[in-house]
Design a protein around this motif. Structure first.
Motif, mmCIF file in Angstrom:
data_model
loop_
_atom_site.group_PDB
_atom_site.id
_atom_site.type_symbol
_atom_site.label_atom_id
_atom_site.label_comp_id
_atom_site.label_asym_id
_atom_site.label_seq_id
_atom_site.Cartn_x
_atom_site.Cartn_y
_atom_site.Cartn_z
ATOM 1 N N PHE A 32 -7.324 16.180 -3.544
ATOM 2 C CA PHE A 32 -7.189 14.878 -4.376
ATOM 3 C C PHE A 32 -5.761 14.935 -5.263
ATOM 4 O O PHE A 32 -5.249 13.741 -5.523
ATOM 5 N N ILE A 33 -5.311 16.208 -5.819
ATOM 6 C CA ILE A 33 -4.161 16.020 -6.601
ATOM 7 C C ILE A 33 -3.329 17.218 -5.879
ATOM 8 O O ILE A 33 -3.462 18.198 -5.837
ATOM 9 N N LEU A 34 -1.935 16.733 -5.927
ATOM 10 C CA LEU A 34 -0.676 17.898 -5.513
ATOM 11 C C LEU A 34 -0.955 18.576 -4.073
ATOM 12 O O LEU A 34 -0.815 19.756 -4.416
ATOM 13 N N LYS A 35 -1.270 17.761 -3.171
ATOM 14 C CA LYS A 35 -1.574 18.594 -1.998
ATOM 15 C C LYS A 35 -0.394 17.962 -0.993
ATOM 16 O O LYS A 35 0.395 17.658 -1.059
ATOM 17 N N GLU A 36 -1.037 17.767 0.368
ATOM 18 C CA GLU A 36 -0.209 17.743 1.535
ATOM 19 C C GLU A 36 0.430 16.233 1.433
ATOM 20 O O GLU A 36 1.778 15.840 1.817
ATOM 21 N N VAL A 54 13.153 17.366 -4.864
ATOM 22 C CA VAL A 54 12.240 16.128 -5.468
ATOM 23 C C VAL A 54 11.022 16.763 -5.971
ATOM 24 O O VAL A 54 10.069 17.327 -5.131
ATOM 25 N N ILE A 55 10.663 16.163 -7.085
ATOM 26 C CA ILE A 55 9.522 16.932 -7.846
ATOM 27 C C ILE A 55 8.639 15.964 -8.268
ATOM 28 O O ILE A 55 8.895 15.149 -9.058
ATOM 29 N N ALA A 56 7.388 15.700 -7.598
ATOM 30 C CA ALA A 56 6.586 14.531 -7.841
ATOM 31 C C ALA A 56 5.731 14.567 -9.102
ATOM 32 O O ALA A 56 4.934 15.927 -9.013
ATOM 33 N N VAL A 57 5.591 13.695 -9.958
ATOM 34 C CA VAL A 57 4.917 14.277 -11.282
ATOM 35 C C VAL A 57 4.011 12.620 -11.618
ATOM 36 O O VAL A 57 4.081 11.631 -10.913
ATOM 37 N N ALA A 58 3.283 12.649 -12.953
ATOM 38 C CA ALA A 58 2.332 11.895 -13.096
ATOM 39 C C ALA A 58 2.790 10.549 -13.180
ATOM 40 O O ALA A 58 2.351 9.518 -13.224
ATOM 41 N N ASN A 59 4.160 10.434 -14.143
ATOM 42 C CA ASN A 59 4.608 9.187 -14.358
ATOM 43 C C ASN A 59 6.034 9.358 -15.117
ATOM 44 O O ASN A 59 6.570 10.204 -15.094
ATOM 45 N N GLY A 60 6.690 8.096 -15.224
ATOM 46 C CA GLY A 60 8.100 8.417 -15.696
ATOM 47 C C GLY A 60 8.384 9.084 -16.895
ATOM 48 O O GLY A 60 9.387 9.860 -16.945
ATOM 49 N N ARG A 209 9.739 21.925 -11.377
ATOM 50 C CA ARG A 209 8.666 22.111 -10.422
ATOM 51 C C ARG A 209 7.391 22.917 -11.220
ATOM 52 O O ARG A 209 6.144 22.677 -10.872
ATOM 53 N N MET A 210 7.785 23.929 -12.015
ATOM 54 C CA MET A 210 6.977 24.792 -12.575
ATOM 55 C C MET A 210 6.261 24.140 -13.648
ATOM 56 O O MET A 210 5.039 24.081 -13.882
ATOM 57 N N LEU A 211 7.154 23.414 -14.351
ATOM 58 C CA LEU A 211 6.636 22.685 -15.854
ATOM 59 C C LEU A 211 5.451 21.621 -15.406
ATOM 60 O O LEU A 211 4.718 21.257 -16.202
ATOM 61 N N ARG A 212 5.619 21.114 -14.129
ATOM 62 C CA ARG A 212 4.528 19.875 -14.077
ATOM 63 C C ARG A 212 3.185 20.677 -13.592
ATOM 64 O O ARG A 212 2.507 19.570 -13.771
ATOM 65 N N ASN A 213 3.126 21.733 -13.460
ATOM 66 C CA ASN A 213 1.835 22.330 -12.990
ATOM 67 C C ASN A 213 1.447 23.585 -13.696
ATOM 68 O O ASN A 213 1.477 24.702 -13.161
ATOM 69 N N HIS A 214 1.458 23.599 -14.976
ATOM 70 C CA HIS A 214 1.329 24.652 -15.970
ATOM 71 C C HIS A 214 1.839 25.870 -15.827
ATOM 72 O O HIS A 214 1.533 27.149 -16.105
ATOM 73 N N GLY A 215 3.345 25.657 -15.462
ATOM 74 C CA GLY A 215 4.183 26.613 -15.157
ATOM 75 C C GLY A 215 3.920 27.714 -14.066
ATOM 76 O O GLY A 215 4.398 28.987 -14.150
ATOM 77 N N TYR A 229 2.795 21.787 -18.212
ATOM 78 C CA TYR A 229 2.001 20.765 -18.274
ATOM 79 C C TYR A 229 1.135 20.363 -17.262
ATOM 80 O O TYR A 229 1.251 21.174 -16.231
ATOM 81 N N ASN A 230 0.142 19.638 -17.487
ATOM 82 C CA ASN A 230 -0.628 19.094 -16.385
ATOM 83 C C ASN A 230 -0.292 17.676 -15.830
ATOM 84 O O ASN A 230 -0.871 16.630 -16.561
ATOM 85 N N ASN A 231 0.889 17.678 -15.436
ATOM 86 C CA ASN A 231 1.602 16.444 -14.950
ATOM 87 C C ASN A 231 1.777 16.214 -13.552
ATOM 88 O O ASN A 231 2.880 16.059 -12.883
ATOM 89 N N ARG A 232 0.578 16.358 -12.765
ATOM 90 C CA ARG A 232 0.713 16.154 -11.207
ATOM 91 C C ARG A 232 0.438 14.878 -10.648
ATOM 92 O O ARG A 232 -0.075 14.001 -11.401
ATOM 93 N N MET A 233 1.059 14.440 -9.380
ATOM 94 C CA MET A 233 0.764 13.326 -8.845
ATOM 95 C C MET A 233 -0.439 13.319 -7.927
ATOM 96 O O MET A 233 -0.775 14.167 -7.348
#
Length: 375
Positions: A32-36, A54-60, A209-215, A229-233
């Motif tokens: 559901f989140i941050l996979k393929e 390119v690092i996908a995150v939750a919002n701008g 890339r680390m900051l977007r997913n809890h380090g 942070y918990n800021n994943r797409m």
């Protein structure tokens, strides 16, 4: 409204069945989140832009926050940011404990004024955020030159400018790092929120890339290199954006077609109406914003014709209540303050029919013809 401003129903009509298919496929995939699908979308944006990372995150806003954090922004650090912009460019700085230092804008384009940028810098300045707004791009050449002279990091807020270019180079890659937003109203609007960070800088790419997913580094789960942070797409957002990206250039070209009609029609209304027409072919028309005399009366006139408009923005950022603690007063940023009293956004989206474009042009022209008669 007869001619709505956003008109999501028409903008997403073509993809209704595809959206259902995506939701079903993701919903039954157990991913559901941050996979393929997110990984695939990151690769596609990399190919489209040429970005190394390119690092996908939750919002701008999250993208801005992560980049500022990666750039070392915190207490005691000043970040130079436009006085005329959406709040996230400045709020992200403040929420990290940094100090937003507002810079006035060019009175014609509304973009950060390089001359005022020089005046506002101090020994605590570390980052500058030139922001591209609506369809206009900041003067990145001048800002980069100033940044190099004073050892500033350039965070290019290119949230609305995916596909735009300046001197042949892709928006988002004109500074040290950039970002693109996929909020539904954006040119590449998603089914939910989302954004990507883009950079060629190894450190900013790795840390973001680390900051977007809890380090986490994406290799060893539950091993945290830093506080993140918990800021994943989401996978649904990524899958839809991959689908829409395939026709994105066509959508941009249609937006330019509509904007060209507006430019040609409203250019003759000067000085009552002011539009930016330079670099038309390299621009991404997210929204079409003009500066108009008798702005509020024009807006009422358009509303009476069933044409919805928006005001971007009602007050300069330094004078917003959220930034009252900085102590700015009216007159400190004269160009930004003047634009807030004149700016008006007209409907513009790729699926907008020609007859609606004509009606908007006719209504604006009629209003100023009446103004001229009674002058």
């Amino acid at each position: 409204m007869k001619i709505p401003f956003f008109n999501y129903a028409d903008r997403y009509a073509e993809d209704r069945e595809k959206i259902k298919e995506i939701v079903y496929n993701v919903g039954t995939s157990d991913n559901f989140i941050l996979k393929e699908r997110v990984n695939e979308f990151e690769q596609e944006i990399g190919r489209y832009t040429g970005a190394k990372y390119v690092i996908a995150v939750a919002n701008g806003t999250t993208a801005l926050t992560i980049l500022l954090k990666a750039m070392g922004v915190g207490p005691g650090v000043e970040v130079l940011t436009p006085a005329f912009s959406f709040i996230s460019t400045a709020s992200s700085i403040a929420l990290l404990g940094g100090t937003p230092v507002f810079v006035d804008v060019d009175p014609h384009t509304g973009m950060m004024d390089p001359d005022d940028l020089r005046r506002r810098m101090t020994s605590a300045s570390r980052v500058v955020i030139p922001t591209h707004l609506f369809s206009v791009m900041a003067d990145m050449k001048a800002i980069n030159e100033i940044a190099r002279e004073h050892n500033l990091i350039v965070l290019e807020d290119s949230a609305v400018a995916l596909g735009g270019r300046q001197n042949g180079a892709m928006a988002g890659l004109l500074g040290d790092a950039g970002l693109y937003s996929f909020f539904p109203a954006k040119p590449l609007g998603g089914i939910g929120d989302g954004a990507v960070i883009v950079t060629d800088n190894d450190d900013f790419g790795r840390i973001s890339r680390m900051l977007r997913n809890h380090g986490q580094d994406g290799i060893t789960r539950f091993y945290h290199h830093m506080l993140g942070y918990n800021n994943r797409m989401d996978e649904t957002v990524a899958a839809y954006l991959s689908h829409k990206l395939m026709r994105y250039d066509n959508l941009l070209n249609r937006r330019r077609e509509i904007a060209l009609k507006y430019n040609e029609a409203f250019g003759s209304l000067a000085p009552m109406v002011q539009v930016v027409t330079e670099a038309h072919d390299e621009r991404v028309y997210y929204t079409y914003v003009l500066q108009a005399e008798k702005r509020d009366e024009l807006r009422s006139h358009l509303q009476s014709r069933g044409i919805e408009t928006q005001i971007y923005y009602p007050a300069a950022l330094p004078l917003q209540p959220a930034f009252a603690y900085l102590g700015h007063k009216p007159g400190d940023f004269p160009n930004a303050e003047a634009i807030t009293g004149r700016s008006l956004a007209l409907p513009l989206y790729a699926e907008m029919p020609d007859e609606h474009v004509h009606e908007v042009i006719q209504a604006v022209s009629e209003f100023y013809a009446e103004v001229k008669i009674h002058a």
